[in-house]
Design an enzyme around this catalytic site. Structure first.
Site, mmCIF file in Angstrom:
data_model
loop_
_atom_site.group_PDB
_atom_site.id
_atom_site.type_symbol
_atom_site.label_atom_id
_atom_site.label_comp_id
_atom_site.label_asym_id
_atom_site.label_seq_id
_atom_site.Cartn_x
_atom_site.Cartn_y
_atom_site.Cartn_z
ATOM 1 N N HIS A 85 0.840 -1.215 0.000
ATOM 2 C CA HIS A 85 0.000 0.000 0.000
ATOM 3 C C HIS A 85 0.869 1.257 0.000
ATOM 4 O O HIS A 85 0.444 2.296 0.498
ATOM 5 C CB HIS A 85 -0.964 0.033 1.193
ATOM 6 N N SER A 106 13.988 19.603 -18.160
ATOM 7 C CA SER A 106 12.777 20.353 -18.443
ATOM 8 C C SER A 106 13.134 21.561 -19.302
ATOM 9 O O SER A 106 14.227 22.116 -19.186
ATOM 10 C CB SER A 106 12.150 20.809 -17.123
ATOM 11 N N LYS A 143 15.504 20.721 -13.081
ATOM 12 C CA LYS A 143 14.879 19.399 -13.180
ATOM 13 C C LYS A 143 15.762 18.343 -13.831
ATOM 14 O O LYS A 143 16.475 18.592 -14.783
ATOM 15 C CB LYS A 143 13.590 19.503 -13.993
ATOM 16 N N GLU A 197 9.341 6.656 -17.148
ATOM 17 C CA GLU A 197 7.933 7.014 -17.353
ATOM 18 C C GLU A 197 7.439 6.511 -18.706
ATOM 19 O O GLU A 197 6.320 6.011 -18.830
ATOM 20 C CB GLU A 197 7.757 8.530 -17.265
#
Ligand code: ARG
Length: 456
Positions: free
Chosen positions: A156, A277, A283, A290
């Site tokens: 969880h 970025s 970043k 991803e």
């Protein structure tokens, strides 16, 4: 060009229909398998007397030279030939003259396409197995490097129990091992040769399917021609196997995306494997992970497309089935590229020992071991669970870890607690104490490392 079926047609096919129905733009990647099938077929026609030996020699050398032309980039695809099967036949006829027209004796594109796709699948599935092995090896390399490192495990997404970094990495080696065996399994089941089923019922010509079967390296000829030309089970099984590989990759990447965030900082990924970025200068994003997670969507989509494609079809071959190829090609290409990039990425991922150890001191992950300690001291597990819950509450109120609690404070809650309790109150010790087979204990990790070092 005049279509092979033009005999009964009063009009030529319109260009819009040609453009809509063609598959050559994507099935041309099957050219080598198509030619392989044709060479075997021609050889068989010669053996049974449907072609002379001299004709067979001419056809085969023509086919080989067509193959060379493909390999050397000399071929320009022509969509008026619809698909790779008719195009290869045309190229052959251009090379060797009208004898090329004999090749389609006792054959239909229905059994031909089924053969081509099976040959392709056998070939690429084997290649993918090798790629998965390399991925497993890169995980194993890391697991060895981190053999003794501890980290939290999660259910969880909450701290659960202490585990080892190696145990985590070994878990994915297991998943990819099942993926390999699934690929082998579906190849085993589809290892049957379709040629000779013809359009759908076989032929009155005296063919011998065992000859083509042997030449193409299949285990046996398919037993039922109607089934053969309507069967795409093997592609669906392949798509399902690819979907599970993609799922496993996605699960792994999801962990990595979370763990490289500043909040976790469990891992760092080398700069060459991240992107930045366009607006936020600070970043460094895990875009590869991803995208690996994101690409799972199209792989799963291919499986659903294939299932939906096949479910409404009436008997035998229907043109709908042409839609199978783009789906399965894309699924395979996506998974193959994903496995390969992940293999590289794993090598450039570094776990952060200090952060993992610090994180192990949070979340009362020793609680289950403490309950089991009470069981060893004669307390029933449900009662032990309740006692430890009360102790955790106490530590939470005092804003400290379990190991920081006074012995007397714990004994107030249960006198089954003795002064040796502190042995089970550090994650490092717990990993030394877990003895259950397949568990996260040190010995078990060592065994599994040994097992996989031998296997891979
Ligand atoms: N291009 C077709 C396919 O990919 C094979 C041709 C069979 N066509 C036919 N009209 N019987 O499935």
């Amino acid at each position: 060009m005049t279509k092979p079926w033009a005999g009964r047609f009063a009009q030529a096919t319109t260009t819009s229909v040609e453009a809509f129905t063609e598959s050559i733009s994507y099935d041309s990647r099957l050219y080598a398998y198509d030619i392989q099938g044709s060479i075997a077929h021609a050889g068989m026609l010669g053996e049974v007397g449907l072609m002379t030996k001299a004709e067979v020699r001419k056809v085969i050398s023509g086919l080989k030279s067509v193959k060379k032309d493909f390999e050397n980039g000399k071929i320009e695809l022509d969509q008026s030939f619809e698909d790779i099967h008719m195009f290869v036949e045309h190229l052959l006829t251009e090379k060797i003259g009208s004898l090329g027209k004999k090749l389609h004796t006792a054959r239909s594109r229905n059994d031909q396409v089924a053969t081509d796709v099976r040959l392709w699948m056998k070939d690429v599935a084997r290649g993918l197995e090798d790629d998965l092995l390399k991925l497993q090896k890169s995980l194993l390399q890391k697991a060895k490097e981190y053999e003794t490192w501890i980290m939290p495990s999660f259910t969880h997404l909450q701290h659960a129990q202490p585990t080892g970094v190696a145990h985590y990495l070994l878990a994915f080696i297991e998943k990819f091992a099942r993926d390999i065996s699934r690929l082998q399994d579906c190849v085993k089941r589809m290892d049957e040769m379709p040629l000779g089923s013809c359009a759908l019922t076989g032929t009155i010509l005296p063919i011998d399917r065992s000859i083509t079967c042997k030449a193409l390296g299949f285990k046996r000829p398919t037993r039922n021609s109607l089934d053969t030309v309507s069967d795409r089970d093997f592609l669906i099984e392949f798509a399902a196997s690819l979907s599970l590989i993609a799922t496993h990759i996605s699960n792994f990447c999801e962990d990595m995306v979370i763990w490289c965030s500043a909040e976790y900082n469990y891992i760092s990924i080398d700069d060459g494997y991240c992107t930045g970025s366009s607006i936020m200068p600070q970043k460094k994003n895990p875009d590869v992970h991803e995208l690996l997670r994101g690409k799972t969507a199209r792989v799963h989509g291919a499986l659903y497309s294939l299932l939906t494609l096949m479910k409404g079809l009436p008997q035998a071959y229907n043109r709908d089935m042409q839609e199978d190829k783009e789906r399965i090609f894309d699924s395979f290409d996506t998974v193959s590229a994903s496995v390969n990039i992940l293999t590289e990425v794993v090598k450039h991922t570094h776990f952060n020992k200090q952060r993992l150890e610090d994180s192990c001191r949070k979340g009362f992950m020793e609680a289950t071991a403490l309950a089991e300690y009470l069981v060893l001291n004669g307390v029933y597990f449900r009662d032990a669970h309740h006692i430890v819950g009360t102790i955790v509450k106490l530590a939470e109120d005092q804003n400290c870890a379990l190991v920081d609690l006074e012995l007397s404070a714990m004994r107030n809650i249960s006198d089954a607690i003795k002064d040796d309790v502190y042995n089970v109150l550090t994650c490092e010790n717990i990993l030394g104490m877990i003895k259950s087979f397949g568990g996260t204990g040190k010995a078990s990790i060592k065994n599994n490392l040994k097992y996989w070092s031998r296997k891979l």
